[in-house]
Design a protein around this motif. Structure first.
Motif, PDB file in Angstrom:
ATOM      1  N   GLN A  43      59.778 113.698 -55.448  1.00 30.38           N
ATOM      2  CA  GLN A  43      59.032 114.701 -54.689  1.00 30.38           C
ATOM      3  C   GLN A  43      57.617 114.914 -55.205  1.00 30.38           C
ATOM      4  OE1 GLN A  43      60.388 115.911 -51.957  1.00 30.38           O
ATOM      5  NE2 GLN A  43      62.341 114.898 -52.389  1.00 30.38           N
ATOM      6  N   LEU A  44      57.398 114.690 -56.491  1.00 32.99           N
ATOM      7  CA  LEU A  44      56.120 115.056 -57.100  1.00 32.99           C
ATOM      8  C   LEU A  44      55.270 113.860 -57.502  1.00 32.99           C
ATOM      9  CD1 LEU A  44      57.385 117.993 -59.357  1.00 32.99           C
ATOM     10  CD2 LEU A  44      56.365 118.139 -57.080  1.00 32.99           C
TER      11      LEU A  44
ATOM     12  N   TRP B 115      63.011 115.344 -58.651  1.00 33.34           N
ATOM     13  CA  TRP B 115      61.638 115.774 -58.917  1.00 33.34           C
ATOM     14  C   TRP B 115      60.677 114.604 -58.978  1.00 33.34           C
ATOM     15  CZ3 TRP B 115      60.647 120.464 -57.826  1.00 33.34           C
ATOM     16  CH2 TRP B 115      61.606 121.465 -58.024  1.00 33.34           C
ATOM     17  N   THR B 116      61.122 113.480 -59.497  1.00 31.63           N
ATOM     18  CA  THR B 116      60.226 112.328 -59.576  1.00 31.63           C
ATOM     19  C   THR B 116      59.895 111.772 -58.195  1.00 31.63           C
ATOM     20  OG1 THR B 116      62.139 110.885 -59.947  1.00 31.63           O
ATOM     21  CG2 THR B 116      60.967 111.673 -61.890  1.00 31.63           C
TER      22      THR B 116
ATOM     23  N   ALA C  97      68.039 122.372 -57.027  1.00 30.49           N
ATOM     24  CA  ALA C  97      66.620 122.123 -57.275  1.00 30.49           C
ATOM     25  C   ALA C  97      65.775 122.328 -56.029  1.00 30.49           C
ATOM     26  CB  ALA C  97      66.442 120.702 -57.810  1.00 30.49           C
TER      27      ALA C  97
ATOM     28  N   MET D 191      57.227 124.979 -56.490  1.00 28.53           N
ATOM     29  CA  MET D 191      56.844 123.993 -57.489  1.00 28.53           C
ATOM     30  C   MET D 191      55.809 123.023 -56.932  1.00 28.53           C
ATOM     31  SD  MET D 191      58.197 124.382 -60.463  1.00 28.53           S
ATOM     32  CE  MET D 191      58.006 122.757 -61.144  1.00 28.53           C
ATOM     33  N   TYR D 192      55.991 122.609 -55.699  1.00 26.12           N
ATOM     34  CA  TYR D 192      55.025 121.695 -55.078  1.00 26.12           C
ATOM     35  C   TYR D 192      53.662 122.364 -54.934  1.00 26.12           C
ATOM     36  CZ  TYR D 192      52.916 118.411 -51.813  1.00 26.12           C
ATOM     37  OH  TYR D 192      52.059 117.520 -51.212  1.00 26.12           O
TER      38      TYR D 192
ATOM     39  N   ILE E  38      63.767 121.521 -67.102  1.00 21.76           N
ATOM     40  CA  ILE E  38      65.076 121.438 -66.450  1.00 21.76           C
ATOM     41  C   ILE E  38      66.173 120.994 -67.429  1.00 21.76           C
ATOM     42  CG2 ILE E  38      64.077 120.974 -64.199  1.00 21.76           C
ATOM     43  CD1 ILE E  38      64.813 118.075 -64.500  1.00 21.76           C
TER      44      ILE E  38
ATOM     45  N   LEU F   8      61.704 123.939 -54.670  1.00 15.04           N
ATOM     46  CA  LEU F   8      60.827 122.802 -54.393  1.00 15.04           C
ATOM     47  C   LEU F   8      59.470 123.241 -53.851  1.00 15.04           C
ATOM     48  CD1 LEU F   8      60.174 119.814 -54.077  1.00 15.04           C
ATOM     49  CD2 LEU F   8      61.390 119.847 -51.883  1.00 15.04           C
TER      50      LEU F   8
ATOM     51  N   GLU G  89      66.619 111.153 -63.713  1.00 18.81           N
ATOM     52  CA  GLU G  89      66.198 112.218 -62.810  1.00 18.81           C
ATOM     53  C   GLU G  89      65.479 111.629 -61.597  1.00 18.81           C
ATOM     54  OE1 GLU G  89      65.471 115.521 -60.823  1.00 18.81           O
ATOM     55  OE2 GLU G  89      66.731 115.452 -62.620  1.00 18.81           O
TER      56      GLU G  89
ATOM     57  N   VAL H  71      58.033 119.426 -66.154  1.00 21.69           N
ATOM     58  CA  VAL H  71      59.192 119.724 -65.309  1.00 21.69           C
ATOM     59  C   VAL H  71      60.482 119.221 -65.953  1.00 21.69           C
ATOM     60  CG1 VAL H  71      60.312 119.180 -63.126  1.00 21.69           C
ATOM     61  CG2 VAL H  71      57.910 119.811 -63.161  1.00 21.69           C
TER      62      VAL H  71
ATOM     63  N   LEU I 283      55.022 115.991 -64.701  1.00 22.57           N
ATOM     64  CA  LEU I 283      56.434 115.607 -64.695  1.00 22.57           C
ATOM     65  C   LEU I 283      57.081 115.817 -66.053  1.00 22.57           C
ATOM     66  CD1 LEU I 283      56.562 112.408 -62.457  1.00 22.57           C
ATOM     67  CD2 LEU I 283      57.635 114.614 -62.043  1.00 22.57           C
TER      68      LEU I 283
END
Length: 276
Positions: free
Chosen positions: A217-218, A214-215, A120, A127-128, A150, A124, A211, A146, A143
């Protein structure tokens, strides 16, 4: 003699299964036990920690410091929302692959599954930047999108294996009776595949609930789920073991209860079509 051998083998297999199950569950059990200790007792030796007084101090501190209800609601919205969105996309896709197969259907399925093999962190940065430019940072909608994408390959694969078990003659009979494509999927295929769809939903909810990458990071606060709630108890000053255990227990309890009551359906969903 044969009966005795069968009974002995069954006993050995049962003991081995319980032993493996206990080893797998032991970290969760230890986390739960540690959550009922004070910070001072949590860092003691294992035997001293177990014999120390039980306390709800960590749970009280976690409740005072964090908004558990907000994080819990965000997890529910993200997991259920992404599951519904994935099913809306995956049901027609799996139907087309199962009942209108092409020469490259298996290649397409393998390509979809291969997307889960990419780390992932490799996507990153783009996506960011996309989330930043479209104003989706720290938003539930971003989210949900995303998490839907995934987990979509797994959802399609599982539904495909279930749909392949449904005789195509039933769908042909529905077409001969004048059923449209929409009616065929909604009123013929979907009711027959309810067990498979339910298994897929449960597994996807668990995957989305757990998860973390992603949670973390975003999101920061507004859309932060329970994974962010747990991570907040790791600080540069060190780990607060008792509070971290209490937060982890509060985060895993809902999904643990769901998994306990739906374990038969989950096992079926994980193993169905494995031979194929």
């Amino acid at each position: 003699m044969s009966r005795k051998t069968t009974q002995t083998r069954r006993t050995v297999v049962t003991i081995a299964a319980w032993s493996i199950g206990f080893l797998i569950f032991f970290p969760i059990l230890w986390t739960i036990l540690m959550s009922f200790k004070s910070e001072g007792d949590a860092i003691k030796a294992p035997l001293a920690m177990l014999t120390s007084p039980w306390s709800l101090e960590s749970y009280h501190e976690v409740q005072e410091r964090s908004n558990y209800a907000l994080h819990f609601w965000n997890s529910v919205v993200l997991s259920v929302g992404s599951t519904i969105a994935a099913l809306i996309i995956a049901v027609p896709a799996a139907w087309s692959m199962a009942f209108v197969p092409g020469k490259r259907t298996k290649d397409l399925l393998m390509w979809m599954l291969s997307t889960k093999m990419m780390p992932a962190v490799g996507v990153l940065v783009p996506m960011y930047l996309l989330f930043r430019d479209f104003g989706l940072l720290d938003s539930r909608a971003g989210l949900v999108a995303v998490l839907t994408l995934i987990n979509l390959p797994i959802v399609v694969w599982m539904l495909y294996t279930y749909f392949k078990e449904i005789p195509g003659e039933i769908l042909e009979a529905a077409r001969m009776d004048g059923a449209s494509l929409r009616a065929e999927i909604l009123y013929v295929l979907t009711p027959m595949a309810v067990p498979g769809i339910a298994s897929t939903m449960l597994l996807n909810i668990i995957l989305a609930w757990n998860e973390a990458f992603w949670t973390l990071q975003l999101t920061t606060s507004k859309a932060a789920p329970l994974t962010q709630f747990i991570a907040s108890y790791s600080s540069p000053e060190g780990l607060f073991y008792a509070k971290l255990s209490a937060a982890s227990t509060m985060a895993i309890a809902p999904i643990l209860i769901l998994g306990w009551f739906s374990q038969k359906q989950l096992v079926r969903g994980l193993t169905f079509g494995a031979v194929k």
